[in-house]
Write a protein that holds these residues in place. Structure first.
Motif, PDB file in Angstrom:
ATOM      1  N   PHE A 141      -0.862   2.779  -5.653  1.00 47.73           N
ATOM      2  CA  PHE A 141      -1.905   2.662  -4.632  1.00 47.73           C
ATOM      3  C   PHE A 141      -2.185   4.021  -4.004  1.00 47.73           C
ATOM      4  CE2 PHE A 141      -3.669   1.912  -0.457  1.00 47.73           C
ATOM      5  CZ  PHE A 141      -4.536   0.847  -0.644  1.00 47.73           C
ATOM      6  N   ILE A 142      -1.133   4.769  -3.678  1.00 50.08           N
ATOM      7  CA  ILE A 142      -1.313   6.088  -3.060  1.00 50.08           C
ATOM      8  C   ILE A 142      -2.025   7.040  -4.017  1.00 50.08           C
ATOM      9  CG2 ILE A 142      -0.077   8.086  -2.123  1.00 50.08           C
ATOM     10  CD1 ILE A 142       2.082   6.091  -1.155  1.00 50.08           C
ATOM     11  N   ASP A 143      -1.726   6.932  -5.313  1.00 44.44           N
ATOM     12  CA  ASP A 143      -2.418   7.765  -6.293  1.00 44.44           C
ATOM     13  C   ASP A 143      -3.918   7.497  -6.293  1.00 44.44           C
ATOM     14  OD1 ASP A 143      -0.131   9.051  -7.120  1.00 44.44           O
ATOM     15  OD2 ASP A 143       0.209   7.730  -8.834  1.00 44.44           O
ATOM     16  N   LYS A 144      -4.277   6.214  -6.188  1.00 47.21           N
ATOM     17  CA  LYS A 144      -5.695   5.856  -6.277  1.00 47.21           C
ATOM     18  C   LYS A 144      -6.446   6.111  -4.977  1.00 47.21           C
ATOM     19  CE  LYS A 144      -8.890   2.225  -7.679  1.00 47.21           C
ATOM     20  NZ  LYS A 144      -9.056   0.925  -8.358  1.00 47.21           N
ATOM     21  N   TYR A 145      -5.833   5.753  -3.852  1.00 51.84           N
ATOM     22  CA  TYR A 145      -6.529   5.826  -2.571  1.00 51.84           C
ATOM     23  C   TYR A 145      -6.093   7.011  -1.704  1.00 51.84           C
ATOM     24  CZ  TYR A 145      -8.283   1.198  -3.716  1.00 51.84           C
ATOM     25  OH  TYR A 145      -8.907   0.137  -4.328  1.00 51.84           O
ATOM     26  N   LYS A 146      -5.195   7.860  -2.244  1.00 54.79           N
ATOM     27  CA  LYS A 146      -4.752   9.110  -1.603  1.00 54.79           C
ATOM     28  C   LYS A 146      -3.813   8.895  -0.414  1.00 54.79           C
ATOM     29  CE  LYS A 146      -7.443  10.940  -4.584  1.00 54.79           C
ATOM     30  NZ  LYS A 146      -6.839  11.308  -5.885  1.00 54.79           N
ATOM     31  N   SER A 147      -3.589   7.667   0.002  1.00 59.38           N
ATOM     32  CA  SER A 147      -2.639   7.405   1.082  1.00 59.38           C
ATOM     33  C   SER A 147      -2.293   5.924   1.115  1.00 59.38           C
ATOM     34  CB  SER A 147      -3.217   7.831   2.442  1.00 59.38           C
ATOM     35  OG  SER A 147      -4.332   7.038   2.792  1.00 59.38           O
ATOM     36  N   GLY A 148      -1.205   5.611   1.807  1.00 58.70           N
ATOM     37  CA  GLY A 148      -0.814   4.238   2.092  1.00 58.70           C
ATOM     38  C   GLY A 148      -0.311   4.184   3.518  1.00 58.70           C
ATOM     39  N   GLN A 149      -0.218   2.983   4.083  1.00 60.14           N
ATOM     40  CA  GLN A 149       0.278   2.874   5.447  1.00 60.14           C
ATOM     41  C   GLN A 149       0.803   1.469   5.718  1.00 60.14           C
ATOM     42  OE1 GLN A 149      -2.892   3.831   8.198  1.00 60.14           O
ATOM     43  NE2 GLN A 149      -4.304   2.305   7.378  1.00 60.14           N
ATOM     44  N   VAL A 150       1.819   1.394   6.562  1.00 62.56           N
ATOM     45  CA  VAL A 150       2.428   0.110   6.908  1.00 62.56           C
ATOM     46  C   VAL A 150       2.828   0.136   8.383  1.00 62.56           C
ATOM     47  CG1 VAL A 150       3.349  -0.246   4.579  1.00 62.56           C
ATOM     48  CG2 VAL A 150       4.779   0.831   6.326  1.00 62.56           C
ATOM     49  N   LYS A 155      -6.547  -3.123  -0.900  1.00 69.09           N
ATOM     50  CA  LYS A 155      -7.226  -2.226   0.048  1.00 69.09           C
ATOM     51  C   LYS A 155      -7.415  -2.893   1.401  1.00 69.09           C
ATOM     52  CE  LYS A 155      -9.424   1.609   1.108  1.00 69.09           C
ATOM     53  NZ  LYS A 155      -9.915   1.298   2.465  1.00 69.09           N
ATOM     54  N   ILE A 156      -7.655  -4.196   1.423  1.00 70.98           N
ATOM     55  CA  ILE A 156      -7.834  -4.896   2.697  1.00 70.98           C
ATOM     56  C   ILE A 156      -6.542  -4.892   3.509  1.00 70.98           C
ATOM     57  CG2 ILE A 156      -7.272  -7.220   1.839  1.00 70.98           C
ATOM     58  CD1 ILE A 156      -9.514  -8.271   3.634  1.00 70.98           C
ATOM     59  N   LEU A 157      -5.391  -4.862   2.821  1.00 68.15           N
ATOM     60  CA  LEU A 157      -4.115  -4.793   3.524  1.00 68.15           C
ATOM     61  C   LEU A 157      -3.960  -3.447   4.223  1.00 68.15           C
ATOM     62  CD1 LEU A 157      -1.793  -6.370   0.790  1.00 68.15           C
ATOM     63  CD2 LEU A 157      -2.973  -7.522   2.674  1.00 68.15           C
ATOM     64  N   TYR A 158      -4.446  -2.397   3.585  1.00 69.60           N
ATOM     65  CA  TYR A 158      -4.446  -1.051   4.167  1.00 69.60           C
ATOM     66  C   TYR A 158      -5.296  -1.027   5.438  1.00 69.60           C
ATOM     67  CZ  TYR A 158      -5.184   4.053   4.347  1.00 69.60           C
ATOM     68  OH  TYR A 158      -5.247   5.374   4.733  1.00 69.60           O
ATOM     69  N   ASP A 159      -6.490  -1.616   5.355  1.00 67.69           N
ATOM     70  CA  ASP A 159      -7.410  -1.591   6.495  1.00 67.69           C
ATOM     71  C   ASP A 159      -6.854  -2.378   7.680  1.00 67.69           C
ATOM     72  OD1 ASP A 159      -9.155  -0.093   4.957  1.00 67.69           O
ATOM     73  OD2 ASP A 159     -10.270  -1.851   4.263  1.00 67.69           O
ATOM     74  N   LYS A 160      -6.097  -3.429   7.413  1.00 63.52           N
ATOM     75  CA  LYS A 160      -5.540  -4.233   8.502  1.00 63.52           C
ATOM     76  C   LYS A 160      -4.499  -3.450   9.314  1.00 63.52           C
ATOM     77  CE  LYS A 160      -6.397  -8.789   6.477  1.00 63.52           C
ATOM     78  NZ  LYS A 160      -7.424  -9.171   7.466  1.00 63.52           N
ATOM     79  N   GLY A 179      -3.094 -11.206   7.295  1.00 62.58           N
ATOM     80  CA  GLY A 179      -2.570 -10.307   6.271  1.00 62.58           C
ATOM     81  C   GLY A 179      -1.802 -11.054   5.198  1.00 62.58           C
ATOM     82  N   TRP A 180      -1.044 -12.081   5.599  1.00 67.48           N
ATOM     83  CA  TRP A 180      -0.311 -12.893   4.632  1.00 67.48           C
ATOM     84  C   TRP A 180      -1.279 -13.646   3.722  1.00 67.48           C
ATOM     85  CZ3 TRP A 180       2.935 -14.132   1.298  1.00 67.48           C
ATOM     86  CH2 TRP A 180       3.253 -15.441   0.955  1.00 67.48           C
ATOM     87  N   THR A 216       0.833  -1.213   0.000  1.00 64.93           N
ATOM     88  CA  THR A 216       0.000   0.000   0.000  1.00 64.93           C
ATOM     89  C   THR A 216       0.864   1.259   0.000  1.00 64.93           C
ATOM     90  OG1 THR A 216      -0.222   0.337   2.404  1.00 64.93           O
ATOM     91  CG2 THR A 216      -1.707  -1.252   1.361  1.00 64.93           C
ATOM     92  N   ASP A 217       2.189   1.071   0.132  1.00 69.40           N
ATOM     93  CA  ASP A 217       3.119   2.210   0.100  1.00 69.40           C
ATOM     94  C   ASP A 217       3.636   2.480  -1.303  1.00 69.40           C
ATOM     95  OD1 ASP A 217       4.450  -0.355   0.423  1.00 69.40           O
ATOM     96  OD2 ASP A 217       6.318   0.792   0.510  1.00 69.40           O
ATOM     97  N   LEU A 218       3.147   1.734  -2.295  1.00 71.91           N
ATOM     98  CA  LEU A 218       3.540   1.963  -3.689  1.00 71.91           C
ATOM     99  C   LEU A 218       2.767   3.155  -4.251  1.00 71.91           C
ATOM    100  CD1 LEU A 218       3.544  -1.747  -4.902  1.00 71.91           C
ATOM    101  CD2 LEU A 218       5.524  -0.369  -4.245  1.00 71.91           C
TER     102      LEU A 218
END
Length: 314
Positions: free
Chosen positions: A22-31, A208-213, A236-237, A17-19
């Motif tokens: 993904f950030i372009d589409k969903y406006k953010s990423g997080q890990v 997106k589910i990885l982001y929510d986790k 998550g895996w 989600t840090d790529l």
């Protein structure tokens, strides 16, 4: 001689989600990730001739005026960025075989290189400045590198990293009690692999589910619910495997089957596991009980050293 070092990193939740796509589409990423006590190293010392001598898994000897012909991407872009014209011997080494490790070794080497050259030029750069420079330099030869790779390696501590569009990461630091309650091992899986094809194949919506986790994981860490966190890492895996058909291979499946059979012999020994990096090879992170007999691979811990450089002599 100048020597620099930087940790490798492990991601628990939110990887891919840090790529930028993904950030372009969903406006953010997080890990959620942490640097580990395994390091890359770069050493520099001046030479008497007019050549760069670069030593890694190969050896290159290139004249200073032809530095654009250097094949090692990390060394070439860093020398160009810092406008280095002094002949140097440059050596790159690591604590473990790092090619295709899934531990952001390329980013770690890039940071070690930037730290060594900034020390050589007497430049005072903060850790986050070094990470930012390293990300921009690495993208010259690896445009798919995720944001968590340099910042995860170069910024200390167990942390959540939130990536907004065109912004530096927002860091939430955690205490390190998680690492006092479990053993963490890295188990090698076959040969190293290039992540490019895996990254190109990732499904947007299934990530997106990885982001929510990550949000769930943050709450569990804050409230020290580490058994549930381990279960979430395993979830998550399982979710990550659905994001691309290229993540699994026979070697990964073999290790998974081994871990499942190991738990049949010693119940609840391996509490959780996940493949590090994009997939299709590298290292499997295995979380086990402190008193378990699981000793496969390399025992790791969270790093407390961060980015370092020192002069051995002048």
């Amino acid at each position: 001689m100048i020597v620099s070092s930087c940790p490798l990193r492990v991601s628990l939740l939110g990887g891919s989600t840090d790529l930028e796509d993904f950030i372009d589409k969903y406006k953010s990423g997080q890990v959620i990730n942490f640097p580990v006590n395994l390091y890359t190293y770069v050493s520099l010392n001046e030479r008497k001739d007019k050549n760069f001598l670069i030593q890694y898994s190969s050896t290159e000897k290139i004249s200073v005026k032809n530095r654009k012909d250097i094949k090692n991407d990390v060394v070439r872009v860093a020398l160009e960025y810092f406008k280095i014209k002094t002949p140097l011997t440059i050596t790159l080494t690591a604590d473990i075989p790092s090619h295709g490790s899934g531990l952001a070794s390329s980013s770690s080497f890039m940071i070690s290189m930037v730290k060594a050259l900034s020390t050589f030029k007497n430049l005072e750069l903060s850790d986050i400045e070094i990470c930012d420079i390293s990300l921009n330099l690495e993208r010259k030869f690896n445009p798919l590198v995720g944001r968590q790779d340099p910042y995860g390696c170069g910024l200390k501590g167990f942390k959540k990293m939130f990536f907004g569009k065109n912004k530096l990461p927002q860091i939430t630091l955690y205490d390190h009690s998680f690492f006092k309650k479990f053993n963490l091992n890295l188990v090698p899986i076959g040969k190293g692999r290039k992540s490019t094809e895996v990254l190109k194949s990732l499904d947007y919506d299934k990530r997106k589910i990885l982001y929510d986790k990550v949000n769930l994981g943050n709450d569990l860490i804050v409230h020290s619910k580490f058994d549930k966190l381990n279960h979430l890492v395993l979830e998550g895996w399982e979710s990550k495997k659905l994001t691309s058909p290229l993540i699994l291979n026979d070697e990964v499946k073999k290790i998974e089957n081994y871990l499942k059979s190991y738990n049949n012999l010693e119940p609840n020994c391996t509490l959780s596991y996940k493949l590090c990096g994009a997939g299709n090879g590298g290292y499997m992170l295995v979380i086990s009980e402190l008193d378990s007999n699981f000793n496969l691979g390399i025992r790791i811990d969270v790093d407390f050293k961060g980015i370092k450089s020192w002069e051995l002599w002048k």
